[in-house]
Design an enzyme around this catalytic site. Structure first.
Site, PDB file in Angstrom:
ATOM      1  N   ASN A  50      41.972  53.095  37.349  1.00 34.78           N
ATOM      2  CA  ASN A  50      42.106  52.152  36.462  1.00 34.78           C
ATOM      3  C   ASN A  50      41.339  51.985  35.241  1.00 34.78           C
ATOM      4  O   ASN A  50      39.623  52.112  35.366  1.00 34.78           O
ATOM      5  CB  ASN A  50      41.279  50.740  37.488  1.00 34.78           C
ATOM      6  CG  ASN A  50      41.338  49.260  36.890  1.00 34.78           C
ATOM      7  OD1 ASN A  50      42.134  49.517  35.537  1.00 34.78           O
ATOM      8  ND2 ASN A  50      41.496  48.506  37.069  1.00 34.78           N
ATOM      9  N   LYS A  74      37.715  52.793  37.224  1.00 33.98           N
ATOM     10  CA  LYS A  74      37.565  52.727  38.670  1.00 33.98           C
ATOM     11  C   LYS A  74      38.382  53.479  38.897  1.00 33.98           C
ATOM     12  O   LYS A  74      39.262  54.150  38.325  1.00 33.98           O
ATOM     13  CB  LYS A  74      37.720  51.129  39.253  1.00 33.98           C
ATOM     14  CG  LYS A  74      36.740  50.660  38.660  1.00 33.98           C
ATOM     15  CD  LYS A  74      36.650  48.505  39.077  1.00 33.98           C
ATOM     16  CE  LYS A  74      36.996  47.793  37.933  1.00 33.98           C
ATOM     17  NZ  LYS A  74      37.062  46.885  38.542  1.00 33.98           N
ATOM     18  N   ARG A 106      46.664  51.446  36.012  1.00 37.08           N
ATOM     19  CA  ARG A 106      46.725  50.922  36.029  1.00 37.08           C
ATOM     20  C   ARG A 106      46.923  50.229  34.101  1.00 37.08           C
ATOM     21  O   ARG A 106      45.712  51.123  33.592  1.00 37.08           O
ATOM     22  CB  ARG A 106      45.623  50.074  36.656  1.00 37.08           C
ATOM     23  CG  ARG A 106      46.079  48.539  36.084  1.00 37.08           C
ATOM     24  CD  ARG A 106      44.096  47.884  36.154  1.00 37.08           C
ATOM     25  NE  ARG A 106      44.432  46.327  35.811  1.00 37.08           N
ATOM     26  CZ  ARG A 106      43.728  45.770  34.876  1.00 37.08           C
ATOM     27  NH1 ARG A 106      42.751  46.023  34.962  1.00 37.08           N
ATOM     28  NH2 ARG A 106      44.347  44.423  34.698  1.00 37.08           N
ATOM     29  N   HIS A 130      47.530  39.866  35.925  1.00 40.60           N
ATOM     30  CA  HIS A 130      47.355  40.027  37.288  1.00 40.60           C
ATOM     31  C   HIS A 130      48.999  40.373  37.970  1.00 40.60           C
ATOM     32  O   HIS A 130      48.697  39.612  39.549  1.00 40.60           O
ATOM     33  CB  HIS A 130      46.467  38.225  38.572  1.00 40.60           C
ATOM     34  CG  HIS A 130      45.371  38.209  36.884  1.00 40.60           C
ATOM     35  ND1 HIS A 130      44.879  37.440  37.150  1.00 40.60           N
ATOM     36  CD2 HIS A 130      44.317  39.230  36.894  1.00 40.60           C
ATOM     37  CE1 HIS A 130      43.785  37.447  36.149  1.00 40.60           C
ATOM     38  NE2 HIS A 130      42.821  38.353  36.237  1.00 40.60           N
ATOM     39  N   HIS A 184      45.620  32.975  41.772  1.00 39.39           N
ATOM     40  CA  HIS A 184      44.332  34.486  41.836  1.00 39.39           C
ATOM     41  C   HIS A 184      42.934  34.160  41.108  1.00 39.39           C
ATOM     42  O   HIS A 184      42.712  33.714  39.781  1.00 39.39           O
ATOM     43  CB  HIS A 184      45.100  35.615  40.735  1.00 39.39           C
ATOM     44  CG  HIS A 184      43.676  36.682  40.863  1.00 39.39           C
ATOM     45  ND1 HIS A 184      44.073  37.849  41.686  1.00 39.39           N
ATOM     46  CD2 HIS A 184      42.537  36.873  39.733  1.00 39.39           C
ATOM     47  CE1 HIS A 184      43.511  38.937  40.730  1.00 39.39           C
ATOM     48  NE2 HIS A 184      42.725  38.504  40.820  1.00 39.39           N
ATOM     49  N   ARG A 220      36.190  32.806  30.214  1.00 40.49           N
ATOM     50  CA  ARG A 220      37.425  32.324  28.516  1.00 40.49           C
ATOM     51  C   ARG A 220      37.752  30.735  28.751  1.00 40.49           C
ATOM     52  O   ARG A 220      38.027  30.570  29.900  1.00 40.49           O
ATOM     53  CB  ARG A 220      38.602  32.793  29.545  1.00 40.49           C
ATOM     54  CG  ARG A 220      38.358  34.277  28.981  1.00 40.49           C
ATOM     55  CD  ARG A 220      39.970  35.430  29.312  1.00 40.49           C
ATOM     56  NE  ARG A 220      39.584  36.892  29.716  1.00 40.49           N
ATOM     57  CZ  ARG A 220      40.309  37.146  30.504  1.00 40.49           C
ATOM     58  NH1 ARG A 220      40.999  36.628  31.488  1.00 40.49           N
ATOM     59  NH2 ARG A 220      39.947  38.556  31.210  1.00 40.49           N
ATOM     60  N   ASP A 229      28.770  33.401  37.210  1.00 35.52           N
ATOM     61  CA  ASP A 229      29.279  33.553  38.568  1.00 35.52           C
ATOM     62  C   ASP A 229      29.405  32.480  39.571  1.00 35.52           C
ATOM     63  O   ASP A 229      28.325  31.807  39.420  1.00 35.52           O
ATOM     64  CB  ASP A 229      28.050  34.089  39.147  1.00 35.52           C
ATOM     65  CG  ASP A 229      28.346  35.335  40.328  1.00 35.52           C
ATOM     66  OD1 ASP A 229      28.593  34.731  40.932  1.00 35.52           O
ATOM     67  OD2 ASP A 229      28.313  36.153  40.123  1.00 35.52           O
ATOM     68  N   PHE A 230      29.834  32.630  40.087  1.00 35.66           N
ATOM     69  CA  PHE A 230      30.180  30.986  41.055  1.00 35.66           C
ATOM     70  C   PHE A 230      29.335  30.853  41.894  1.00 35.66           C
ATOM     71  O   PHE A 230      29.146  29.678  42.780  1.00 35.66           O
ATOM     72  CB  PHE A 230      31.730  30.801  41.670  1.00 35.66           C
ATOM     73  CG  PHE A 230      32.747  30.327  40.628  1.00 35.66           C
ATOM     74  CD1 PHE A 230      33.098  31.101  39.673  1.00 35.66           C
ATOM     75  CD2 PHE A 230      33.401  29.293  40.847  1.00 35.66           C
ATOM     76  CE1 PHE A 230      34.020  30.939  38.403  1.00 35.66           C
ATOM     77  CE2 PHE A 230      34.153  28.873  40.150  1.00 35.66           C
ATOM     78  CZ  PHE A 230      34.451  29.599  38.601  1.00 35.66           C
ATOM     79  N   GLU A 235      38.746  34.136  47.539  1.00 32.61           N
ATOM     80  CA  GLU A 235      38.519  34.943  48.860  1.00 32.61           C
ATOM     81  C   GLU A 235      36.969  34.186  49.411  1.00 32.61           C
ATOM     82  O   GLU A 235      36.776  34.211  50.568  1.00 32.61           O
ATOM     83  CB  GLU A 235      38.694  35.803  48.627  1.00 32.61           C
ATOM     84  CG  GLU A 235      39.481  37.158  48.153  1.00 32.61           C
ATOM     85  CD  GLU A 235      39.613  38.508  48.226  1.00 32.61           C
ATOM     86  OE1 GLU A 235      38.796  38.422  48.665  1.00 32.61           O
ATOM     87  OE2 GLU A 235      40.181  38.951  47.469  1.00 32.61           O
ATOM     88  N   GLU A 272      45.072  45.475  44.311  1.00 34.99           N
ATOM     89  CA  GLU A 272      45.959  45.867  44.010  1.00 34.99           C
ATOM     90  C   GLU A 272      45.620  47.570  43.683  1.00 34.99           C
ATOM     91  O   GLU A 272      46.854  48.086  43.866  1.00 34.99           O
ATOM     92  CB  GLU A 272      45.123  45.424  41.905  1.00 34.99           C
ATOM     93  CG  GLU A 272      45.111  44.302  41.872  1.00 34.99           C
ATOM     94  CD  GLU A 272      43.993  43.445  40.991  1.00 34.99           C
ATOM     95  OE1 GLU A 272      45.041  43.056  39.919  1.00 34.99           O
ATOM     96  OE2 GLU A 272      42.826  43.322  41.406  1.00 34.99           O
TER      97      GLU A 272
HETATM   98  P1  AMP Z   1      37.079  39.194  40.268  1.00 25.84           P
HETATM   99  O1  AMP Z   1      37.000  39.088  39.167  1.00 25.84           O
HETATM  100  O2  AMP Z   1      37.830  39.247  41.138  1.00 25.84           O
HETATM  101  O3  AMP Z   1      36.018  40.589  41.145  1.00 25.84           O
HETATM  102  O4  AMP Z   1      35.868  38.132  41.160  1.00 25.84           O
HETATM  103  C1  AMP Z   1      34.721  38.394  40.814  1.00 25.84           C
HETATM  104  C2  AMP Z   1      33.641  36.483  40.966  1.00 25.84           C
HETATM  105  O5  AMP Z   1      34.183  35.997  42.090  1.00 25.84           O
HETATM  106  C3  AMP Z   1      32.222  36.457  40.472  1.00 25.84           C
HETATM  107  O6  AMP Z   1      32.085  36.463  39.184  1.00 25.84           O
HETATM  108  C4  AMP Z   1      32.127  35.787  41.267  1.00 25.84           C
HETATM  109  O7  AMP Z   1      32.254  34.531  41.039  1.00 25.84           O
HETATM  110  C5  AMP Z   1      32.987  35.056  42.667  1.00 25.84           C
HETATM  111  N1  AMP Z   1      32.101  35.642  43.395  1.00 25.84           N
HETATM  112  C6  AMP Z   1      32.502  36.497  44.595  1.00 25.84           C
HETATM  113  N2  AMP Z   1      31.501  36.465  45.485  1.00 25.84           N
HETATM  114  C7  AMP Z   1      30.960  35.355  46.104  1.00 25.84           C
HETATM  115  C8  AMP Z   1      30.925  34.429  47.213  1.00 25.84           C
HETATM  116  N3  AMP Z   1      30.508  34.701  48.338  1.00 25.84           N
HETATM  117  N4  AMP Z   1      30.909  33.196  46.552  1.00 25.84           N
HETATM  118  C9  AMP Z   1      31.170  32.701  45.104  1.00 25.84           C
HETATM  119  N5  AMP Z   1      31.903  33.382  44.369  1.00 25.84           N
HETATM  120  C10 AMP Z   1      31.598  34.616  44.124  1.00 25.84           C
END
Ligand code: AMP
Length: 402
Positions: free
Chosen positions: A7, A14, A93, A182, A210, A243, A286-287, A338, A389
């Site tokens: 990727n 990656k 990818r 995605h 997603h 975004r 970041d969540f 997730e 993926e």
């Molecule tokens: P991805 O683009 O699928 O790799 O998702 C990345 C995002 O998942 C990060 O920017 C976080 O906002 C979120 N994330 C990762 N771990 C956690 C967690 N334990 N709780 C809440 N959000 C998370």
């Protein structure tokens, strides 16, 4: 068969080496800062349970990065194969396949030309993917390679879902339409959902959310994608990490006039400074940070941000249930989907109860496995499915190379 899954981004690469018979990951890693000072390869020989190896070495281009990956995989000390002949295929990818590629395809000269032609639809991504392909062709001559497209799964969308309400000539002349992204994840998760529901894939109505840094929702009816929230580019749809997702297009002209910004500057704001980062006034994309704020007493920023994010997801779920005239399963996947019981809870408890959805809080707190987290007998089931993926790319590659 051992499949190397690649990727390639503009400055990163990656990879995973996957045994497609057992579907186990043999080794995986990431090349960072390709073409930039301070480049390094982080490599994990998963199969031997070995420790992470960090190799700091200049990587002026992707060919050098691929060379370092191949050297690591065959290294006498921490390698996982004796020679490159043990790698039978490579799966790449590819972000944008336009209307040309509705499924994964063996990479021939003609296909590579086709990917180049799609570059104007993904000017940041497709050229990087192509550089990765060229590097592998140079270093692994004769090894069959397959392109797996992010857009392919969505090519089954009907015209009514992919056309925008703009002059039809824009579609005919420039192929301006909804493509969606995605796709590999939406396909993997919807197939897995049918398995968990114990129903034939071609008889299920599934919504996949997603939710990662990039986020999209799709409607999968009888095994085919019928709608998805990302559009011509990944900017449309949900509120994402940085975004904006859906906005009134007139906002662009309005900002240009009010703030004296160029089109390029505004597009950068919509792509990089908006979403939950923008809504939280720069607090975080970041969540984990947003959840921490949300849980604090008297917090305003976390609440408005997460509530706006979840509301948008719920609206898409509602509209896709209507698009499919029903729904059997609502799936959550990717980083946020997730890992965030809070986000899943806001969406399900606040908006989906009318459908009969009821979430089991104990199950909602679990992590890292495929789970049905709803407890209602009637109404749609709610599932959490970690996406994969790379496995999907390895499966498609094996199928085409066999
Ligand atoms: P991805 O683009 O699928 O790799 O998702 C990345 C995002 O998942 C990060 O920017 C976080 O906002 C979120 N994330 C990762 N771990 C956690 C967690 N334990 N709780 C809440 N959000 C998370």
């Amino acid at each position: 068969m051992n499949v190397l899954v690649i990727n390639c981004g503009s400055s990163s690469l990656k990879f995973q080496l996957i045994d497609s018979t057992s579907e186990n990951v043999i080794a995986k890693g990431l090349c960072e800062r390709i073409g930039i000072e301070g480049s390094r390869l982080v490599y994990t020989p998963v199969v031997s349970g070995g420790n992470k190896v960090i190799l700091e070495e200049a990587m002026p281009d992707h060919t050098k990065a691929v060379q370092m990956v191949l050297d690591a995989l065959t290294n006498a000390e921490y390698g996982v194969v004796k020679s490159l002949s043990e790698i039978q295929a490579v799966g790449h990818r590819i972000v944008h396949g336009g209307e040309k590629f509705a499924s994964s395809t063996l990479l021939t000269e003609e296909v590579i030309e086709g990917i180049k032609e799609c570059s104007d639809l993904a000017p940041l991504h497709n050229p990087a993917n192509l550089v990765g392909i060229e590097a592998c062709r140079k270093l692994m001559p004769g090894v069959p390679m397959v392109g797996v497209f992010d857009t392919a799964f969505h090519q089954t969308m009907p015209e009514k879902a992919y056309l925008y309400g703009i002059p039809y000539s824009f579609y005919k002349e420039h192929k301006i339409r909804r493509y969606g992204f995605h796709g590999t994840s939406h396909k993997y998760v919807s197939q897995k959902a049918a398995e968990l529901l114990n129903k034939p894939y071609d008889q299920c109505k599934i919504i996949v959310c997603h939710l990662g840094n990039g986020a999209s929702v799709s409607a999968v009816s009888n095994g085919q994608c019928v709608d998805t929230s990302m559009g011509l580019t990944p900017l449309e749809g949900l509120i994402m990490g940085t975004r904006s997702g859906d906005i009134d297009p007139a906002i662009i002209e309005f900002i240009a006039n009010k703030e004296g910004k160029s089109l390029g500057e505004i597009m950068k704001i919509l792509n990089k400074e908006s979403g939950v980062l923008g809504l939280s006034d720069g607090l975080s994309s970041d969540f984990r940070d947003l959840e921490e704020a949300y849980l604090k007493e008297g917090d305003v920023v976390g609440k408005r941000t997460l509530e706006a994010f979840c509301y948008r997801v719920a609206k898409y779920i509602g509209s896709y249930a209507v698009a499919m005239n029903g729904v059997d399963a609502i799936c959550f996947t990717a980083g946020v989907g997730e890992n965030s019981p809070i986000v899943r809870n806001i969406i399900c408890e606040n908006y989906l109860q009318f459908m009969g959805v009821e979430v089991d809080q104990e199950l909602n707190g679990k992590r890292g496995q495929d789970l049905i987290i709803s407890k209602n007998e009637n109404g749609p089931k709610v599932l959490v499915i970690p996406t994969d993926e790379e496995l999907m790319i390895a499966r498609d590659t094996t199928e085409l190379v066999k």
